[in-house]
Motif scaffolding. Structure first.
Motif, PDB file in Angstrom:
ATOM      1  N   TRP A 101       0.831  -1.208   0.000  1.00 16.77           N
ATOM      2  CA  TRP A 101       0.000   0.000   0.000  1.00 16.77           C
ATOM      3  C   TRP A 101       0.864   1.256   0.000  1.00 16.77           C
ATOM      4  N   LEU A 102       1.903   1.264   0.831  1.00 16.71           N
ATOM      5  CA  LEU A 102       2.742   2.459   0.957  1.00 16.71           C
ATOM      6  C   LEU A 102       3.461   2.774  -0.353  1.00 16.71           C
ATOM      7  N   ILE A 103       3.844   1.748  -1.099  1.00 17.20           N
ATOM      8  CA  ILE A 103       4.491   1.958  -2.403  1.00 17.20           C
ATOM      9  C   ILE A 103       3.457   2.358  -3.452  1.00 17.20           C
ATOM     10  N   ALA A 104       2.370   1.587  -3.548  1.00 19.08           N
ATOM     11  CA  ALA A 104       1.386   1.782  -4.617  1.00 19.08           C
ATOM     12  C   ALA A 104       0.576   3.062  -4.446  1.00 19.08           C
ATOM     13  N   SER A 105       0.607   3.663  -3.270  1.00 24.02           N
ATOM     14  CA  SER A 105      -0.088   4.940  -3.064  1.00 24.02           C
ATOM     15  C   SER A 105       0.869   6.125  -3.130  1.00 24.02           C
ATOM     16  N   ASN A 106       2.140   5.866  -3.455  1.00 22.86           N
ATOM     17  CA  ASN A 106       3.154   6.922  -3.475  1.00 22.86           C
ATOM     18  C   ASN A 106       3.336   7.435  -4.907  1.00 22.86           C
ATOM     19  N   CYS A 107       2.472   8.377  -5.300  1.00 26.04           N
ATOM     20  CA  CYS A 107       2.530   8.866  -6.681  1.00 26.04           C
ATOM     21  C   CYS A 107       3.771   9.713  -6.932  1.00 26.04           C
ATOM     22  N   ARG A 108       4.393  10.191  -5.876  1.00 27.71           N
ATOM     23  CA  ARG A 108       5.544  11.085  -6.050  1.00 27.71           C
ATOM     24  C   ARG A 108       6.832  10.315  -6.315  1.00 27.71           C
ATOM     25  N   LEU A 109       7.085   9.249  -5.556  1.00 27.20           N
ATOM     26  CA  LEU A 109       8.355   8.533  -5.684  1.00 27.20           C
ATOM     27  C   LEU A 109       8.235   7.196  -6.407  1.00 27.20           C
ATOM     28  N   ALA A 110       7.021   6.698  -6.564  1.00 30.21           N
ATOM     29  CA  ALA A 110       6.821   5.422  -7.274  1.00 30.21           C
ATOM     30  C   ALA A 110       5.700   5.609  -8.290  1.00 30.21           C
ATOM     31  N   THR A 111       5.877   6.574  -9.171  1.00 31.68           N
ATOM     32  CA  THR A 111       4.803   6.997 -10.063  1.00 31.68           C
ATOM     33  C   THR A 111       4.297   5.868 -10.947  1.00 31.68           C
ATOM     34  N   GLY A 112       5.201   5.082 -11.522  1.00 32.13           N
ATOM     35  CA  GLY A 112       4.778   3.984 -12.387  1.00 32.13           C
ATOM     36  C   GLY A 112       3.987   2.929 -11.637  1.00 32.13           C
ATOM     37  N   PHE A 113       4.371   2.643 -10.409  1.00 32.62           N
ATOM     38  CA  PHE A 113       3.666   1.656  -9.595  1.00 32.62           C
ATOM     39  C   PHE A 113       2.303   2.211  -9.175  1.00 32.62           C
ATOM     40  N   TYR A 114       2.261   3.480  -8.801  1.00 35.33           N
ATOM     41  CA  TYR A 114       0.991   4.133  -8.471  1.00 35.33           C
ATOM     42  C   TYR A 114       0.051   4.068  -9.680  1.00 35.33           C
ATOM     43  N   TRP A 115       0.569   4.408 -10.842  1.00 37.58           N
ATOM     44  CA  TRP A 115      -0.250   4.387 -12.055  1.00 37.58           C
ATOM     45  C   TRP A 115      -0.809   3.000 -12.314  1.00 37.58           C
ATOM     46  N   PHE A 116       0.030   1.974 -12.198  1.00 36.48           N
ATOM     47  CA  PHE A 116      -0.440   0.625 -12.517  1.00 36.48           C
ATOM     48  C   PHE A 116      -1.571   0.205 -11.591  1.00 36.48           C
ATOM     49  N   PHE A 117      -1.410   0.383 -10.302  1.00 39.69           N
ATOM     50  CA  PHE A 117      -2.402  -0.134  -9.359  1.00 39.69           C
ATOM     51  C   PHE A 117      -3.629   0.761  -9.226  1.00 39.69           C
ATOM     52  N   ASN A 118      -3.528   2.033  -9.624  1.00 45.99           N
ATOM     53  CA  ASN A 118      -4.669   2.936  -9.464  1.00 45.99           C
ATOM     54  C   ASN A 118      -5.317   3.370 -10.769  1.00 45.99           C
ATOM     55  N   ARG A 119      -4.576   3.305 -11.863  1.00 47.64           N
ATOM     56  CA  ARG A 119      -5.100   3.859 -13.112  1.00 47.64           C
ATOM     57  C   ARG A 119      -5.166   2.860 -14.267  1.00 47.64           C
ATOM     58  N   PHE A 120      -4.389   1.801 -14.212  1.00 45.20           N
ATOM     59  CA  PHE A 120      -4.358   0.826 -15.309  1.00 45.20           C
ATOM     60  C   PHE A 120      -5.454  -0.210 -15.063  1.00 45.20           C
ATOM     61  N   ALA A 121      -6.386  -0.327 -15.987  1.00 49.31           N
ATOM     62  CA  ALA A 121      -7.600  -1.112 -15.728  1.00 49.31           C
ATOM     63  C   ALA A 121      -7.654  -2.461 -16.438  1.00 49.31           C
ATOM     64  N   LEU A 122      -6.752  -2.743 -17.365  1.00 50.08           N
ATOM     65  CA  LEU A 122      -6.843  -4.005 -18.100  1.00 50.08           C
ATOM     66  C   LEU A 122      -6.535  -5.186 -17.177  1.00 50.08           C
ATOM     67  N   PRO A 123      -7.458  -6.145 -17.040  1.00 48.03           N
ATOM     68  CA  PRO A 123      -7.184  -7.297 -16.179  1.00 48.03           C
ATOM     69  C   PRO A 123      -6.248  -8.322 -16.818  1.00 48.03           C
ATOM     70  N   ARG A 124      -6.143  -8.288 -18.156  1.00 42.07           N
ATOM     71  CA  ARG A 124      -5.266  -9.221 -18.893  1.00 42.07           C
ATOM     72  C   ARG A 124      -4.466  -8.392 -19.891  1.00 42.07           C
ATOM     73  N   PHE A 125      -3.164  -8.586 -19.917  1.00 46.03           N
ATOM     74  CA  PHE A 125      -2.341  -7.730 -20.769  1.00 46.03           C
ATOM     75  C   PHE A 125      -1.000  -8.401 -21.040  1.00 46.03           C
ATOM     76  N   ARG A 126      -0.346  -7.897 -22.053  1.00 46.07           N
ATOM     77  CA  ARG A 126       1.024  -8.301 -22.360  1.00 46.07           C
ATOM     78  C   ARG A 126       1.960  -7.165 -21.955  1.00 46.07           C
ATOM     79  N   GLU A 127       3.219  -7.498 -21.784  1.00 45.32           N
ATOM     80  CA  GLU A 127       4.158  -6.496 -21.280  1.00 45.32           C
ATOM     81  C   GLU A 127       4.247  -5.289 -22.210  1.00 45.32           C
TER      82      GLU A 127
END
Length: 304
Positions: A101-127
């Motif tokens: 939670w602390l990483i995935a809610s940290n939009c300032r220092l872990a922006t890509g991780f925040y984006w994935f868990f909060n903004r990326f909606a595809l349940p199935r995807f390729r890299e």
């Protein structure tokens, strides 16, 4: 999210590994300027220069330390988790969920991780789809420039950190064995090439502590005097802020069940109400700060 205050690729392509947070924290307690002395840090931590930088990054991304002018200082959360009265060796699975939670809610220092868990909606995807979506987000919403290699390092590191390794893929096995986040099974590899799943599910095993802590931050971030948060916001998020339902990949039924477990464990703090057709979670009384919630939890675990 301030586009000028974001971070990508600062992990040096190293996923968070077992022991890193504890090692780094104990080293800085002895010597707060240890990370400014890279040669000394390499000897003390027993890793190479790039790994030293990665350890420093993950300590900051997980909000366990502040780092300014070459000196590292434990945060209240860091002391609660990694201090002598906490869970120094991450033996309690609830601690792993909290760190997630602390990483995935940290939009300032872990922006890509925040984006994935909060903004990326595809349940199935390729890299490659993941990488293209992140690049589109950076260009269209943040309106900043980041190199393709930097964004690739974020998506690759995220998948290696969270997705259990495929035994048939020798390139992923070592990271899977060495990163605690894969235990949470928030991302899974399908076995069909490089395809991944990150689906919402009931997740009845989610520790109530983790959602209680996340809710304490959500209410702290809400507008002053706001007594309630719509369930939809907790499930999908608003324009700003992390959504527990998204970060923990909870289905709607899963979120409601998890909220009921929290209300049973901490009676008198929350109440679910329908107001003018809007389903909301109300805060009935003040909620303790996250570090106080953690300290109380670990004390109870020791007593038990």
């Amino acid at each position: 999210m301030d586009p000028k205050n974001t971070a990508f690729g600062r992990h040096e392509t190293f996923p968070l590994r077992y022991g890193w947070l504890t090692k780094g924290y104990e080293a800085l307690i002895d010597r707060p300027d240890i990370f400014a002395e890279s040669d000394l840090a390499m000897v003390r931590l027993g890793v190479g220069r790039n790994m030293v930088s990665a350890i420093l990054y993950w300590l900051q991304a997980a909000r366990l330390i502040d780092y300014n002018n070459g000196e590292a200082t434990p945060t209240a959360l860091g002391e609660a988790i990694l201090g002598e009265q906490g869970d120094r060796f991450l033996e309690d699975e609830a601690t792993l969920w909290v760190i997630h939670w602390l990483i995935a809610s940290n939009c300032r220092l872990a922006t890509g991780f925040y984006w994935f868990f909060n903004r990326f909606a595809l349940p199935r995807f390729r890299e490659e789809e993941l990488r293209a979506s992140l690049a589109d987000f950076v260009e269209r919403e943040l309106r900043i420039k980041r190199s393709a290699s930097t964004l690739k390092s974020d998506t690759s590191t995220l998948l290696r950190m969270y997705a259990p390794g495929d035994p048939s893929d020798p390139g992923r096995g070592e990271d899977h064995l060495d990163t605690p986040m894969s235990q949470l099974r928030l991302i899974e590899q399908t076995g069909q090439g490089r395809e991944f799943l990150s689906q919402r599910a009931p997740r009845p095993w989610l520790p109530p502590l983790v959602l209680h802590l996340a809710l304490s931050e959500c209410f702290a971030d809400a507008a002053e005097g706001q007594p309630a948060i719509p369930i939809r916001d907790l499930l999908y998020g608003r324009d700003e802020g992390a959504a527990p339902g998204a970060v923990f990949r909870l289905s709607e039924d899963g979120l409601m069940s998890a909220l009921n477990r929290v209300m049973h464990t901490w009676p008198g703090y929350y109440e679910l109400r329908d107001t003018a057709g809007l389903h909301q979670l109300y805060r009935i009384r003040d909620i303790a700060a996250p570090e106080a919630i953690l300290r109380d939890y670990y004390q109870q675990e020791v007593a038990a």
